[in-house]
Design a protein around this motif. Structure first.
Motif, short mmCIF file in Angstrom:
data_model
loop_
_atom_site.label_atom_id
_atom_site.label_comp_id
_atom_site.label_asym_id
_atom_site.label_seq_id
_atom_site.Cartn_x
_atom_site.Cartn_y
_atom_site.Cartn_z
N ALA A 131 0.81 -1.22 0.00
CA ALA A 131 0.00 0.00 0.00
C ALA A 131 0.85 1.27 0.00
O ALA A 131 0.31 2.36 -0.15
CB ALA A 131 -0.91 0.00 1.23
N ILE A 132 2.17 1.12 0.17
CA ILE A 132 3.04 2.29 0.32
C ILE A 132 3.86 2.52 -0.94
O ILE A 132 4.42 1.60 -1.51
CB ILE A 132 3.99 2.10 1.52
CG1 ILE A 132 3.18 1.80 2.79
CG2 ILE A 132 4.87 3.34 1.71
CD1 ILE A 132 4.04 1.44 4.00
N SER A 133 3.92 3.79 -1.35
CA SER A 133 4.73 4.14 -2.51
C SER A 133 5.34 5.52 -2.31
O SER A 133 4.90 6.29 -1.44
CB SER A 133 3.87 4.14 -3.78
OG SER A 133 2.81 5.06 -3.67
N ALA A 134 6.37 5.82 -3.09
CA ALA A 134 7.03 7.12 -2.98
C ALA A 134 6.16 8.19 -3.60
O ALA A 134 5.70 8.05 -4.73
CB ALA A 134 8.39 7.06 -3.68
N GLY A 135 5.95 9.28 -2.86
CA GLY A 135 5.21 10.41 -3.39
C GLY A 135 6.16 11.53 -3.75
O GLY A 135 7.37 11.35 -3.75
N ASP A 136 5.64 12.70 -4.02
CA ASP A 136 6.48 13.82 -4.45
C ASP A 136 7.43 14.30 -3.35
O ASP A 136 8.60 14.52 -3.59
CB ASP A 136 5.59 14.99 -4.89
CG ASP A 136 4.88 14.68 -6.20
OD1 ASP A 136 5.37 13.81 -6.95
OD2 ASP A 136 3.84 15.30 -6.48
#
Ligand code: SF4
Ligand code: SF4
Length: 56
Positions: free
Chosen positions: A23-28
């Motif tokens: 559910a976790i990903s790199a954002g800006d």
């Protein structure tokens, strides 16, 4: 219920590998949790060095 990552995140990436449902990903500017996918297990909070993931 879902966890969310606050602005304390330093984008170390440690939590991403720990999430059992990806559910976790790199954002800006920080890592982000997809609240529709999160199963509220707390694993991300357990590995975060700055305590950024918290239950909402
Ligand atoms: Fe993934 Fe669990 Fe963190 Fe939700 S609480 S984002 S399921 S590791
Ligand atoms: Fe951000 Fe913490 Fe995840 Fe590292 S472990 S990317 S500091 S939320």
């Amino acid at each position: 219920m879902a966890y969310a990552i606050n602005d304390e995140c330093i984008s170390c990436g440690a939590c991403e590998a720990e999430c059992p449902v990806s559910a976790i990903s790199a954002g800006d500017s920080k890592y982000v949790i997809d609240d529709a996918t999160c199963i509220d297990c707390g694993a991300c909070a357990g590995v975060c060095p700055v305590g950024a993931p918290n239950p909402q």
